[in-house]
Design an enzyme around this catalytic site. Structure first.
Site, PDB file in Angstrom:
ATOM      1  N   SER A  78     122.264 -20.365 -10.354  1.00 35.08           N
ATOM      2  CA  SER A  78     122.352 -20.395  -9.011  1.00 35.08           C
ATOM      3  C   SER A  78     123.948 -19.815  -9.378  1.00 35.08           C
ATOM      4  CB  SER A  78     122.576 -21.139  -7.849  1.00 35.08           C
ATOM      5  OG  SER A  78     123.509 -20.721  -6.512  1.00 35.08           O
ATOM      6  N   TYR A 148     125.452 -20.536   0.353  1.00 36.90           N
ATOM      7  CA  TYR A 148     125.259 -21.511  -0.916  1.00 36.90           C
ATOM      8  C   TYR A 148     124.900 -23.379  -0.517  1.00 36.90           C
ATOM      9  CZ  TYR A 148     127.032 -24.160  -5.170  1.00 36.90           C
ATOM     10  OH  TYR A 148     126.805 -24.572  -6.293  1.00 36.90           O
TER      11      TYR A 148
END
Ligand code: UDP
Length: 314
Positions: A78, A148
């Site tokens: 990520s 996020y």
């Protein structure tokens, strides 16, 4: 020896973890699409007999890996710095959702344990301090950090759904601000920003009034915590971070001191309205369950990191 599939291994933390797993005698296959990770972080392993690199986007189908005979499937991929995940907001949402589901499917088909790297961002701008794992968080679903925060919250939700539905062993680490060598100089995080600014004698950019706090963990400590959690039999989330809390302003002064810099402080507007005001891990669970606590003091960890950035500049 275990066979480990690890997404995000070209990143800052993923590459240190790959080194450690190989040192421990395991076989490691890294999946990474190099969006924010870098080839150079794993270059030294190119000829390693127990290492394999596959340039893959884990948000896309991974069914060809189902019969890989994995013992552990670790999902670290990520974008992780606020600058990166705002730039790659859709990719961040995808890798937290589709990517986590795809990696879970690999774990389910191969009977592997599943490891998720989650984050202190699941607590949002916390109302309780320090943050314990039982705290459910105070998170904006519409703010600039939501791509996020909510992706990681979804990732935790689907991980525990798989755990309940298919009895998959799961390990979830909630990582608090971690720093060290290989952290990109341009990822916008406070540690590389301040160190690079200090080494160049440029103004140190404090966002807001600098009274917000963070607690910084050296990467070697983080990796040790992750490895202990991976091989434990503990399914609930565990905070790994260094509870030594400081304000961003104190951190700037510490870096100026350690680098003997001529930099001055300059104040700029906060880029995110929901920038957490305080962040500090309660690590009682990690101490109890894993027998883990950080070994590096901030001065030691920052000294190592400053030396790395000096070499980078040189
Ligand atoms: N920050 C800052 N100056 C910078 C970069 C960050 O004052 O050049 C602040 C930021 O607003 C936040 C803290 O430092 O309050 C930590 O930011 P970082 O981007 O490292 O990660 P975060 O902990 O917010 O995810």
């Amino acid at each position: 020896m275990s066979k480990i599939l690890l997404s995000g291994g070209s990143g800052f933390l993923g590459s240190h973890l790959t080194d450690r797993l190989l040192q421990d005698g395991h076989e490691v296959t890294v999946l990474d699409n190099l969006l924010t990770g870098r080839r150079i972080n794993l270059q030294h392993l190119a000829e390693h007999p127990r290492f394999q690199f596959l340039e893959r986007d884990v948000s896309l189908d991974l069914s060809d890996l189902y019969d890989g005979g994995w013992d552990a499937v670790m999902h670290l991929a990520s974008p992780a710095s606020p600058v990166d995940y705002v730039r790659y907001s859709i990719e961040t949402l995808r890798v937290g959702s589709h990517g986590t589901e795809n990696m879970l499917e690999v774990a389910r088909h191969s009977g592997a344990r599943f490891f998720l790297s989650s984050t202190s961002e699941v607590y949002g701008d916390p109302e309780i301090h320090p943050q314990v794992e039982s705290y459910v968080g105070h998170v904006s679903s519409i703010g600039t950090r939501a791509c996020y925060d909510e992706a990681k919250r979804f990732a935790e939700a689907i991980t525990y759904t798989y755990h309940r539905k298919w009895d998959i062993p799961v390990r979830v680490v909630r990582i608090f601000n971690t720093y060290g060598p290989r952290n990109r100089t341009d990822d916008g995080r406070v540690v590389p920003n301040f160190i690079m600014q200090a080494l160049r004698n440029e103004p140190i950019t404090i966002f807001g009034d600098g009274s917000q706090t963070r607690s910084f963990c050296y990467v070697a400590d983080q990796v040790e915590g992750i490895v202990r959690l991976l091989w434990s039999d503990y399914n609930d989330p565990v905070n790994i971070g260094n509870p030594h809390e400081m304000t961003v302003r104190e951190f700037a002064e510490l870096i100026i001191d350690l680098t003997e810099s001529k930099s001055t402080l300059t104040y700029m507007p906060l880029p995110h309205k929901d920038d957490p005001k305080r962040r500090c891990p309660d690590i009682s669970r990690a101490r109890q369950v894993l027998g883990w606590s950080p070994r590096y003091s901030p001065r030691e960890g920052f000294a190592e990191t400053i030396a790395y950035y000096r070499r980078y500049l040189g």
